[in-house]
Design an enzyme around this catalytic site. Sequence first.
Site, short mmCIF file in Angstrom:
data_model
loop_
_atom_site.label_atom_id
_atom_site.label_comp_id
_atom_site.label_asym_id
_atom_site.label_seq_id
_atom_site.Cartn_x
_atom_site.Cartn_y
_atom_site.Cartn_z
N THR A 191 30.22 6.69 -0.05
CA THR A 191 30.62 7.63 0.68
C THR A 191 31.77 7.49 1.26
OG1 THR A 191 29.30 7.22 2.60
CG2 THR A 191 28.14 8.61 0.99
N ASN A 235 35.61 11.07 5.38
CA ASN A 235 36.15 12.54 5.99
C ASN A 235 34.83 13.22 6.54
OD1 ASN A 235 35.61 12.67 3.08
ND2 ASN A 235 36.33 14.63 3.16
N LYS A 242 26.67 2.51 0.46
CA LYS A 242 27.62 1.88 1.08
C LYS A 242 28.70 3.13 1.69
CE LYS A 242 31.85 -0.44 0.78
NZ LYS A 242 32.60 0.61 1.92
N GLU A 300 32.26 13.18 -7.37
CA GLU A 300 32.71 14.40 -6.65
C GLU A 300 34.09 13.43 -6.01
OE1 GLU A 300 34.32 16.76 -4.48
OE2 GLU A 300 33.24 16.11 -3.07
N CYS A 335 37.76 17.82 0.68
CA CYS A 335 38.29 17.99 -0.61
C CYS A 335 38.46 19.51 -1.01
CB CYS A 335 37.30 17.25 -1.70
SG CYS A 335 35.50 17.79 -1.28
#
Length: 485
Positions: free
Chosen positions: A159, A162, A185, A258, A292
């Site tokens: 991950t 943000n 992680k 993603e 994003c």
Amino acid sequence: MINQFILDNQLNAMRIAGRKVGADRTGNRAIAVYNPYTEQQIGTVPKATLEEVRQVYATAHTYRPTLTRYERAAILNRAADIAKRRQDEVAKLISAEAGLCMKDAVYEAGRVSDVFLFGANEVLKDDGQIFSCDLTHHGKKRRVYTQRSPLLGVITAITPFNHPMNQVAHKVVPSVATNNRMVLKPSEKVPFSAILLADFLYEAGLPPEMLSVITGDPGEIADELLTNKHVDLVTFTGGVSIGKYIAHKAGYRRMVLELGGNDPIIVMEDADIDEASTLAVQGSYKNSGQRCTAIKRMLVQESVADQFVEQVVEKTRAWKYGDPSDPKMDMGTVIDEPAAMLFESRVNEAIAQGAKLLVGNVRRGALYSPTVLDQVRPEMTVAMQETFGPVSPIIRFKNIDEAIRISNGTAYGLSSAVCTNRLDYITRFVSELDVGSVNVREVPGYRLELTPFGGIKDSGLGYKEGVQEAIKSFTNIKTYSLPWV
């Protein structure tokens, strides 16, 4: 509260079957975590060794979860209650390690509770289908049934910084809901939010073997997270270059990637300019522009461009930025000073190439002001690449054909916003924009935690996140058939 949590969790960043392992409080093999605004160290987390990582995967693979649907739903509901009850603590922690203003941190804390609740609800739904087999002239009197099963191996989740806790929730909750085992992680820049979320689940009754949180140096352990023999699936949210490296390195494994976005807001000549400019500013500066799905390009039809620009500048000047811990602020810092320096350099490059700076481009450390550029050309780096911060490049266009061409003219295809009331425009945008989602009169990032989310092109492989879609990705479908009279 924050300091006590961090003190209590110096050893908690990696768990193997409930045991705490890794660095001790002396800082041996530790990673320091800093507040982006104050630049003060707020704690350390263990720097896992390669052998410890391998042990985590071996332990997770050996364990076979047996939680019933009721038990999984109960755990997720309890975790939702804990997250909601401790929302203020969560928000302060997110703000401290990520530099997000308290308004954004409180909003993220609330979204985390939503993810838990949606996950709990999805667990209780039957995931099977029934197919009658006597549908054609050569059919049989049988029925085919499907059911979803956990993966045979372990899920690796990686991950970004943000959304320090909500991104983690979107990986972990579907894993718990489907009786899988996950090794997580988090970004080494914001690890404490992930650790706290894991503690919520442990407190709610989750067997520790179902979720291990590892902190470490990506240079040392990243390849093991991708190639360990026990890994069945890698789910990653982050930058394009790392996502493509994962796709190359992970090999014959399922992947959910993603990645980045270069999301436009497209303002047509019939738009409500006050509404459009408000959405443009909110979509650009919320979360310090570090989403994003943040608005990274403002495309406006030339007949209304001057009015739109005037209002965007006015509303940008009113956007309060500064100390993230001050509840009056609308925006805090970006993640660190190098990120702010990158935004500054891209804006300066655009100015040198003919763009007009209308407001902003002020930097102090990791604090970078909301910035508006007019007369931007689509090929400028600030508009062509993903500028992951509070920068608003304005591009003027003549007609809808040009708007669609400019929007589709980058490597990304995540989301978009369109401001218009004309159904013919809306249907063209929905049909012709090469993106994963189109939001009409709303920011690109609008969604529910439940709904499908993801992009195409360099924004991802087309597989979606969101609780429902992640549950599908995290399971195998098994079919069986029975005679049926």
